[in-house]
Scaffold this motif. Structure first.
Motif, short mmCIF file in Angstrom:
data_model
loop_
_atom_site.label_atom_id
_atom_site.label_comp_id
_atom_site.label_asym_id
_atom_site.label_seq_id
_atom_site.Cartn_x
_atom_site.Cartn_y
_atom_site.Cartn_z
N PHE A 167 -3.37 0.36 4.53
CA PHE A 167 -2.93 -0.13 3.52
C PHE A 167 -3.13 -0.96 2.58
N TRP A 189 -4.96 -0.31 0.21
CA TRP A 189 -3.97 0.21 -1.13
C TRP A 189 -3.56 -0.34 -1.75
N GLN A 190 -2.90 -1.70 -0.93
CA GLN A 190 -2.27 -2.03 -2.25
C GLN A 190 -3.82 -3.24 -3.14
N GLY A 200 0.76 -1.44 -0.23
CA GLY A 200 -0.33 0.15 -0.37
C GLY A 200 0.88 1.31 0.02
N SER A 228 4.59 3.98 4.02
CA SER A 228 4.32 2.35 3.03
C SER A 228 4.07 1.39 4.98
#
Length: 289
Positions: free
Chosen positions: A278, A281-282, A242, A252
């Protein structure tokens, strides 16, 4: 003998535009589990399936060793449930609700319910429709806790509460599991609440369980790093989960085992919000490929 309060194995549910894909996790006695994920990830679907409010496509659910369908009445006697929307009939009063609950639950405790109403200043003779959302949430908690459940299931319970009321509810949840025999499944977007009380975090993204581990294990497994953009290289970028890149630097989530790949960065323990954001987002990055 199954000593888990809740055990979910291979749970699936298919809709036209969403699939809960083989969800599996379990909750030990004396545990507060935070169930986290973005809107539409499957959190409420899991809760509705536990409560047998919709048909599953596959998998099993047991509560205190009992199948939630074959032993539905016994299971629901063991569960205290608070939904994200009021489950009261708006034209009735809390006094009448208490009478209905006394007939529905084997271990309804009228004195405990009355104590909650007094503690939270909830009027028992006023119609539910006249109560604020926060008051309705407290009233649902009062119902959920007044029949001596072994598992408390909360779907966004603190969203409509002021900060003082939220703290009081979190204190109540700590007390609920303090005897080591009862547990809580707590779905919420207010991740700061989970930082305060959760023992275990279960992360669901797009219908799939990505993590289910203790808070301590999250901190042992992951770290949040930040630094200047020149600390990112072709060699270490792939270890970022992410990754967020800004003009002022990057941030990150990474696996702690990969910390040696980064030099000159700041490192901190992740909180629940870090794990959630995160990871989302990843997932978006991977889905866009």
């Amino acid at each position: 003998m199954n000593d888990m309060i809740l055990k979910i194995d291979g749970l699936t549910k298919s809709y036209k535009d969403f699939t809960l894909d083989g969800a599996s996790f379990e909750i030990e006695p004396g545990t507060v589990m935070g169930l986290i994920g973005q809107n539409g990830a499957g959190k409420t679907t899991i809760i509705r399936l536990i409560m047998n409010m919709c048909d599953r496509s596959g998998g099993t659910i047991t509560v205190c060793g009992l199948d939630n369908i074959a032993d539905e009445i016994a299971v629901k006697n063991r569960i205290g449930y608070v939904s994200d929307e009021s489950f009261f009939y708006f034209g009735t009063t809390l006094a009448r609700t208490a009478k209905a609950c006394a007939a529905a639950y084997d271990e309804w405790d009228a004195d405990k319910f009355a104590d909650f109403l007094k503690k939270w200043e909830l009027p028992e003779k006023k119609k539910v429709s006249a109560l604020s959302k926060g008051m309705q949430t407290k009233a649902m908690l009062a119902v959920a806790l007044s029949h001596n459940p072994e598992l408390l299931i909360l779907d966004e319970p603190t969203a409509g509460l002021d900060p003082v009321a939220r703290i009081e509810i979190l204190d109540l949840l700590r007390d609920f599991v303090s005897d080591g025999k009862r547990s809580v499944l707590f779905s919420t977007h207010i991740t700061g609440d989970l930082d305060k009380i959760a023992d275990v975090i279960t992360l669901i993204i797009d219908g799939r369980i990505r993590e289910s581990m203790s808070i301590d294990a999250v901190e042992d497994r992951y770290a949040v790093i930040s630094g200047a953009n020149d600390k990112l290289t072709d060699k270490n970028r792939s270890f970022c989960i992410g990754l967020r890149e800004l003009n002022t630097g990057f941030e990150s989530l990474i696996l702690r085992e990969n910390l040696s790949m980064f030099e000159g960065v700041s490192v901190k323990n992740p909180n629940v919000e870090n794990l959630l954001t995160f990871s989302i987002w990843q997932n978006r990055k991977e889905s866009s490929k």
